[in-house]
Every structure is written in structure tokens, then in C-alpha cells.
Write an enzyme that holds these catalytic residues in place. Structure first.
Site, mmCIF file in Angstrom:
data_model
loop_
_atom_site.group_PDB
_atom_site.id
_atom_site.type_symbol
_atom_site.label_atom_id
_atom_site.label_comp_id
_atom_site.label_asym_id
_atom_site.label_seq_id
_atom_site.Cartn_x
_atom_site.Cartn_y
_atom_site.Cartn_z
ATOM 1 N N ASP A 68 49.994 -15.228 28.418
ATOM 2 C CA ASP A 68 50.790 -15.118 29.648
ATOM 3 C C ASP A 68 50.798 -16.437 30.410
ATOM 4 O O ASP A 68 49.902 -17.273 30.263
ATOM 5 C CB ASP A 68 50.268 -13.983 30.538
ATOM 6 C CG ASP A 68 48.805 -14.147 30.937
ATOM 7 O OD1 ASP A 68 48.003 -14.585 30.088
ATOM 8 O OD2 ASP A 68 48.453 -13.847 32.092
ATOM 9 N N GLU A 133 45.725 -12.816 31.941
ATOM 10 C CA GLU A 133 44.716 -13.727 32.492
ATOM 11 C C GLU A 133 45.171 -14.326 33.807
ATOM 12 O O GLU A 133 44.391 -14.483 34.737
ATOM 13 C CB GLU A 133 44.415 -14.847 31.487
ATOM 14 C CG GLU A 133 43.136 -15.643 31.801
ATOM 15 C CD GLU A 133 43.352 -16.829 32.736
ATOM 16 O OE1 GLU A 133 42.356 -17.394 33.216
ATOM 17 O OE2 GLU A 133 44.518 -17.200 32.995
#
Length: 375
Positions: A68, A133
Site C-alpha cells: 500500500d 501499513e
């Protein structure tokens, strides 16, 4: 010029994987690892995609990372569209180039080269990859670690691909991180008219001496590995927006980045003792984001130092500065954890970029770490 690391990084950057959306990145990585004989275990939770992959048996070296990325901001301020990877003057531009799709590409290509050279490697090589994250980090690495711990999975060493470097690739490796805990404090008063303060109790006035003491407090002196604990006020809110109303409550949010000299419990006790001393009526909620961790000199740190010295002829500084990372969750497994990745000067910024040559170097460093620990 054909370069498998750059080509894979470009493939990943093209996918707009705004946290926690993976946007197909993990499918690309999984296909490459399956071709090498890795066993793949997906652990998808809610809107978060995770996978744990492994090859071989015995002493385990895992590479950890996230697919991400953070939002791009105003795309008109980018010289090139953020999800159209572009190489210009030797730099690879695109959201995630440095944080951390470049590292992911370097890891996977390193694994491909390593397995080609050591098809019967003695240890176990693993990957722990998440799409959560950058945002909440609630359904990502922490949940995978919990599942692995529940079944007593072995993890000896973990290399996290966060962008640790500052000037040139490998000049800094992170062998620990500070802990992080946030307080959401509400000071309670009595709302009233500003012309009649004797009929009210202003919580802002009440809070100020306590906040001054919080700011002035030396929480610890740090130690050989960590700077002193820091406390920062992040948000203060009070009032109705009207200039003739004394507020009833004052909300203050503050965060500690703390060393191994303190625990989260010690911080909470000290803060609450301070608030009691100031005779405040208050309510407080705490959110612990992570405990501090430290990896001392050992096999992993030595392997990282050796790899950097071999390929870049510099000795990396071992630091614990910066924010938190998923290393804080992995350290719970008792693993040695080190972060080594590209230069972090442009992470989360417009025109995020990384030197293309740095990613090639990084992949060779990762490969050499594999060779030292699990060949």
C-alpha cells in the site's frame, strides 16, 4: 537497458494501491514467488490483503514489506502522473518508488537470483507482505504475526524494506524503533457566560499549568541506542466557536515516542500523577501503537553491515530514529529485526523518486544477506 528490479518496480507502481487497497500488487509478487517453489498462504482480513510465503526449512530469514501507498496529494503538482512510473535523469518517479515498491521489487528479484544459485539452500526464506501499513495498520502485519505466533512459527531474522537510507543507499540501517503511545485527554469544566466566570469553570485555564508541566518534563535521558523520550501535543480543541461562551470541556491529544528507558505503563502512571497533582477533573484514553524494540549486534546486523560494505563501500549507521514501522510487530516473535531500504528524502511527497541504480544495488545487498544467513 533491461533490469528486472526496475521493471518489477514499475509494474507495482502502475497499480494505485492506496492503503489498504492492494490493487493487484500482491498477485504479481505471489506469481513470481510461486514460480520459485514458495508455498503461499494468504491471510486476508476485511479489506486488507496479506500473505506469508516460505521456501525451505530450518533457520528462517523473512523479508517484510507493504504494497500500500499513501495518497498522492494534488496530482497536478506532479511532473508525471504518480501511477505512471517514469525514469528521468536516472531517477525512477512514482508513488511508492521509495516507500516501498522499489524495495519489494529488490527483494523478489534477490530471491530469484538466490534460488537460482542455491536451489537446495539450507535455511528457510520467507516473505511477509501486507496492504495495511500506511493507514490504520490494524489488519496487516500485526494480525499475521499473531497467527504465526499462535502456531509457534519460527522466525529468526527479519529484514524490513522500509526506506532507511538518508543520502546514499545503505548509509543508515534501523536496528530498532522507539515506542509510540497517544493520550486523548479531556479536561472537564463548567460551561458558562464569559461575563459571569464565577458561575463557570474554564477547563482551558485549568489545563494550562498541567500542560506546561507536561511540556517541560524530562521523561528520560535516552541511552546508548535511543534518543530521550519526546512528548508532543498534537491537537487541542475547546469552545463552541462563540466568543461569549466559556467551554465546558477541553480536549488535548499528545503523543510520546519513547525509548527502552520507559514502558507504556510508566508513562501512563507519570501522566496521571501529574494530572492528579493539578487537581483536574478529567477523563483519559490511551492508544499504544507499539513498544520500542532493539536488535543488538548479531548475525542479522552483521550480515546487513557486510552486504552494504561489499556493494557500496560504506559502513551503515545503526539508528533507531524516525517513526514506527511494522518491525515493532515482528520483533514480538523474538526475531532479530533490521530495516534496510532506499533513500527516504522524497517519501510521502509530490514527485516521490528513487535512484534506479540504488534499487539495483539494494537487490544485490538483499541477495548477499540471504547468502550469509540461509544458503
Amino acid at each position: 537497458m533491461h533490469c528486472p528490479v526496475i521493471e518489477l518496480a514499475q509494474q507495482l507502481i502502475r497499480r494505485p494501491s492506496l492503503s489498504p487497497d492492494d490493487a493487484g500488487c500482491q498477485a504479481i509478487l505471489i506469481a513470481r514467488l510461486q514460480a520459485l517453489g514458495f508455498t503461499i498462504e494468504t491471510m486476508n482480513i476485511g479489506d486488507t490483503l496479506n500473505f506469508w510465503a516460505w521456501r525451505g526449512k530450518g533457520e528462517t530469514l523473512a523479508f517484510a514489506g507493504h504494497t500500500d501507498v499513501v495518497p498522492t496529494g494534488d496530482v497536478t503538482r506532479w511532473n508525471n502522473p504518480p501511477f505512471e512510473p517514469t525514469i528521468r535523469d536516472g531517477m525512477l518517479y512514482g508513488r511508492g518508488a521509495a516507500d516501498m515498491k522499489g524495495s519489494l521489487a529488490a527483494m523478489v528479484v534477490a530471491a530469484e537470483r538466490f534460488v537460482a544459485n542455491y536451489p537446495q539452500h539450507e535455511g528457510r526464506l520467507a516473505f511477509l507482505i501486507t496492504s495495511d501499513e500506511e493507514a490504520s495498520a490494524t489488519n496487516g502485519t500485526v494480525k499475521v504475526v499473531e497467527a504465526l505466533m499462535a502456531r509457534h512459527e519460527r522466525l529468526d531474522y527479519c529484514l524490513v524494506g522500509e526506506p532507511s537510507s538518508t543520502e546514499v543507499v545503505g548509509d543508515v540501517a534501523k536496528n530498532g524503533r522507539r515506542g509510540s503511545i497517544t493520550a486523548n485527554l479531556t479536561i472537564h469544566g463548567v460551561q458558562g457566560h464569559v461575563a459571569y466566570p464565577h458561575l463557570a469553570d474554564n477547563p482551558v485555564h485549568r489545563a494550562m499549568p498541567a500542560l506546561n508541566e507536561l511540556v517541560a518534563t524530562e521523561w528520560d535521558k535516552g541511552n546508548e541506542f535511543f534518543p530521550p523520550t519526546s512528548m508532543q501535543i498534537a491537537n487541542v480543541q475547546a469552545g463552541t466557536g462563540s466568543n461569549n461562551v466559556i467551554p465546558g470541556d477541553c480536549f488535548v491529544q499528545f503523543n510520546f515516542r519513547f525509548s527502552t528507558e520507559l514502558t507504556d505503563v510508566m508513562i501512563q502512571q507519570k501522566v496521571q500523577a501529574l494530572l492528579e497533582r493539578h487537581q483536574l477533573r478529567y477523563s483519559i484514553e490511551w492508544k499504544l501503537s507499539g513498544q520500542p524494540f532493539l536488535t543488538s549486534r548479531g548475525k542479522l546486523v552483521d550480515a546487513v553491515v557486510n552486504a552494504v560494505e561489499h556493494y557500496n563501500e560504506i559502513r551503515p549507521q545503526l539508528l533507531t530514529t524516525g517513526g514506527t514501522s511494522d518491525g515493532r510487530f515482528i520483533a514480538r516473535m523474538g526475531a532479530q529485526v533490521v530495516e534496510l531500504g532506499p533513500v527516504n528524502a522524497t517519501i510521502h511527497k509530490v514527485d516521490e523518486c528513487v535512484k534506479a541504480a540504488d534499487l539495483q544495488l539494494l537487490s544485490r545487498m538483499y541477495q548477499r544477506i540471504m547468502e550469509q544467513l540461509v544458503a
